[in-house]
Design an enzyme around this catalytic site. Structure first.
Site, short mmCIF file in Angstrom:
data_model
loop_
_atom_site.label_atom_id
_atom_site.label_comp_id
_atom_site.label_asym_id
_atom_site.label_seq_id
_atom_site.Cartn_x
_atom_site.Cartn_y
_atom_site.Cartn_z
N LYS A 167 -10.34 -0.05 10.52
CA LYS A 167 -10.52 -1.23 9.67
C LYS A 167 -10.95 -2.44 10.48
O LYS A 167 -11.04 -3.55 9.97
CB LYS A 167 -9.22 -1.54 8.92
CG LYS A 167 -8.90 -0.53 7.82
CD LYS A 167 -7.67 -0.96 7.05
CE LYS A 167 -7.03 0.17 6.29
NZ LYS A 167 -7.79 0.59 5.11
N GLN A 216 -4.36 -4.96 7.26
CA GLN A 216 -5.37 -5.90 6.76
C GLN A 216 -5.30 -7.26 7.45
O GLN A 216 -6.03 -8.17 7.08
CB GLN A 216 -5.20 -6.10 5.23
CG GLN A 216 -5.38 -4.86 4.40
CD GLN A 216 -6.82 -4.34 4.41
OE1 GLN A 216 -7.75 -5.04 4.81
NE2 GLN A 216 -7.00 -3.11 3.98
N HIS A 222 0.88 -1.18 0.00
CA HIS A 222 0.00 0.00 0.00
C HIS A 222 0.91 1.23 0.00
O HIS A 222 2.02 1.17 0.54
CB HIS A 222 -0.82 -0.06 1.29
CG HIS A 222 -1.89 0.98 1.43
ND1 HIS A 222 -1.62 2.27 1.81
CD2 HIS A 222 -3.24 0.91 1.27
CE1 HIS A 222 -2.75 2.95 1.87
NE2 HIS A 222 -3.75 2.15 1.55
N CYS A 226 -4.81 2.51 -3.52
CA CYS A 226 -3.56 3.02 -2.96
C CYS A 226 -2.40 2.06 -3.20
O CYS A 226 -1.54 1.89 -2.33
CB CYS A 226 -3.69 3.30 -1.46
SG CYS A 226 -4.85 4.58 -1.09
N ASP A 272 3.22 -4.35 8.18
CA ASP A 272 2.00 -3.57 8.02
C ASP A 272 0.83 -4.52 8.24
O ASP A 272 0.51 -5.34 7.39
CB ASP A 272 1.98 -2.96 6.61
CG ASP A 272 0.67 -2.26 6.31
OD1 ASP A 272 -0.23 -2.24 7.17
OD2 ASP A 272 0.55 -1.72 5.20
C1 LIG Z 1 -2.31 -2.81 3.66
C2 LIG Z 1 -2.63 -1.43 4.13
N1 LIG Z 1 -1.66 -0.70 4.72
C3 LIG Z 1 -1.90 0.54 5.17
C4 LIG Z 1 -3.13 1.14 5.05
C5 LIG Z 1 -3.30 2.53 5.55
O1 LIG Z 1 -4.23 2.60 6.55
P1 LIG Z 1 -4.66 4.03 7.11
O2 LIG Z 1 -5.23 4.77 5.94
O3 LIG Z 1 -5.68 3.72 8.13
O4 LIG Z 1 -3.45 4.67 7.64
C6 LIG Z 1 -4.17 0.42 4.45
C7 LIG Z 1 -5.49 1.04 4.29
O5 LIG Z 1 -6.02 1.23 3.24
C8 LIG Z 1 -3.91 -0.89 3.98
O6 LIG Z 1 -4.87 -1.60 3.39
#
Ligand SMILES: Cc1ncc(COP(=O)(O)O)c(C=O)c1O
Lengths: 414, 137
Positions: free
Chosen positions: A231, A208, A127, A371, A205
């Site tokens: 999430k 998910q 992401h 993203c 990370d």
């Molecule tokens: C794999 C992953 N990492 C990071 C993020 C970023 O999350 P946040 O927007 O809550 O910081 C997301 C969210 O879309 C994600 O799916």
């Protein structure tokens, strides 16, 4: 097929007020939980109870409500610790979201430790949140970001991962679960390989993963593990950074100001103890308290149950989608080591058009690059449609998804 | 419901049978606009009349969703014969009204991509929304 866990979804729908809404006169079908999940009444109630009954700033007032708010806030830290089996609450830092947690590490640890010629190893499936901060850090310090490729089957190329790590690697960062492909990466194994072959710190990370499967940060053994409350049924505005205490103790604060100091004079300041050293300023008090209710809600089912239930949904949706002529699924085509996010396309229909047609049916899916532009470049498509499930989805929602696909096919004559 | 099917047919007609699509030889100007988030890309080219005041013809090329492509196709028809001066005051709202189909806020960007490309090609700024002031000057 028998759907054994019917109880789970039936109980759930009742708990989520928004799921009783209608959209364009149709039943609201929410298939975009990978972007952000809906909230149960318990979370909404916990936040409003805080504002109604005992709201005050935390860690400051010597009066009842401030003490009560501080206690409620700190209780959630313990809930988070236990939810991911961290060693201590000193290792649990509240941030705004997963993105901020990653930036905290990039700015604080990264700036102090990355030198010219160092390498930062991430993957092609990241992401932007786990990609852009590393690119920026590398640019500033003359380091290099390298990307572990994905295989044609949508899995991380483990041999490549192993061969790309060396003594030059200073940071390894990867998603536990991909938000596009749904791939579950073998986090503990990747950490092991990284430890064996490099001096790198490892960041996982978990945006998910923590919402969808049991996560034990000690078993995984990374240095940092990040995720977002929104999430996983919690409110937006709250994120978590789990860091190993030894590393956090050596790190400089990311932001400075109130709450994160123990003593300030006109000459300078001394940092507060962990975890507060990294929590400058007034935090999202009611948000954190709402997050606590979300953790309670998930814990009542147990993450094993949540994962098993979602696996059943995926086991139903994936083959049904794959069986439709003209539909392409990106990411693993089998449910093993796969979460419930499914990116797909329907013939040459643009994902925007797919999402609009779904919207007319009351079904919310995501369309775009999610993203992850570099990943889409690798997949060879600018954008995809994505359906993702959570514990409140039902087999009926999957039927709606399939009906939506057929409607797209009809309109676009796929 | 029947209405939304009618709108859909208008869009799909322009999507499947785009007007003025193709490469223009020796244009007086051209520009490309893209929306990297969804990979949409539109190139607009135009020719002016002898006095260099009026748009004689406008063509587009590119890829995108049905609204992006239908927006481009319709635009080439709507602006043909307009003077540069007229184009300079042709607002986003005017264009969407001319399209005559309801467009949700999330998809305005798609519908307007071609118009933005044309403005860039001609070298004019996006006109401000005409507001009638509630206060005397
Ligand atoms: C794999 C992953 N990492 C990071 C993020 C970023 O999350 P946040 O927007 O809550 O910081 C997301 C969210 O879309 C994600 O799916």
């Amino acid at each position: 097929m028998v759907f054994k866990n019917k109880k789970l979804s039936a109980a759930c729908i009742r708990d989520f007020p928004i799921l009783k809404k209608r959209v364009h006169g149709k039943r609201f079908v929410f298939l975009d939980s990978a972007a952000s999940t809906q909230k149960p009444q318990a979370v909404i109630d916990a936040m409003s109870a805080c504002y109604k009954n005992y709201y005050a700033n935390v860690h400051r007032g010597i009066y009842q409500f401030s003490e009560r708010a501080s206690e409620a806030y700190e209780e959630v830290r313990e809930k988070v610790r236990s939810f991911i089996n961290a060693g201590s609450t000193r290792e649990i830092i509240f941030t705004r979201n997963a993105t901020e947690s990653i930036n905290l590490v990039a700015y604080s640890w990264g700036k102090a430790n990355i030198r010219k010629g160092d390498e930062i190893l991430i993957t092609e499936m990241e992401h932007h949140a786990n990609l852009v901060p590393w690119q920026e850090l590398a640019k500033e310090h003359g380091a290099k970001v390298r990307y572990v490729p994905i295989t044609g089957r949508g899995r991380l190329d483990l041999d490549a991962f192993e061969s790309m790590i060396s003594v030059k690697t200073k940071i390894v960062a990867f998603a536990h679960v991909s938000n596009v492909l749904g791939t579950i990466n073998p986090a503990a194994k990747l950490v092991q390989i990284a430890r064996k072959k490099s001096p790198a710190i490892v960041l996982v990370d978990g945006a998910q993963s923590v919402p969808h499967l049991p996560v034990d940060v000690q078993a995984i053994g990374a240095d940092f593990y990040v995720f977002s409350a929104h999430k996983m049924l919690g409110p937006s505005g709250v994120g978590v950074l789990h860091g190993r205490e030894e590393i956090l103790s050596e790190m400089r604060p990311f932001m400075t100001g109130g709450d994160m100091i123990s003593k300030v004079t006109f000459e300078g300041a001394q940092w507060n103890d962990l975890p507060w050293k990294f929590e400058a300023g007034t935090p999202d008090i009611a948000g954190v308290i709402g997050f606590g209710a979300a953790l309670d809600y998930l814990s009542a089912f147990g993450m094993k149950t949540v994962q098993a239930y979602e696996e059943k949904l995926t086991a139903r949706a994936l083959p049904a989608l794959l069986a439709i002529p003209g539909v392409e699924v990106y990411g693993p085509k089998e449910t093993r080591d796969r979460s419930s996010a499914i990116a797909f396309s329907v013939g040459d229909a643009h994902p925007h058009d797919i999402a609009s047609i779904f919207d007319e049916e009351g079904i919310a899916i995501r369309a775009g690059d999610h993203c992850a532009q570099p990943l889409h470049e690798k997949l060879g498509v600018p954008a995809t449609a994505r359906a993702s499930f959570y514990l409140y989805n039902t087999p009926a929602d999957i039927e709606a998804l399939i009906r939506g696909v057929y409607k797209v096919k009809k309109i676009f004559r796929v | 419901m029947t209405e939304s099917i009618l709108y859909r047919e208008i869009i799909m007609d322009h999507y499947k049978n785009p007007r003025n699509k193709g490469i223009m030889r020796h244009p007086d100007g051209s520009a490309e606009r893209d929306n990297p988030l969804c990979g949409d890309r539109i190139v607009i080219a135009y020719k002016l009349d002898g006095k260099k005041k009026k748009l004689l013809s406008v063509k587009f090329e590119g890829t995108g969703c049905s609204l992006t492509r239908a927006g481009a196709s319709m635009l080439t028809e709507f602006v043909k014969g307009k003077t540069i001066k007229e184009l300079a005051v042709y607002t986003d709202g005017d264009f969407i009204a001319d399209m005559g189909v309801p467009i949700t806020p999330a998809r305005k960007k798609c519908a307007l991509l071609a118009l933005e490309a044309l403005r860039t090609a001609v070298g004019i700024e996006k006109p401000l929304i005409r507001k009638t002031s509630r206060y005397p000057k």
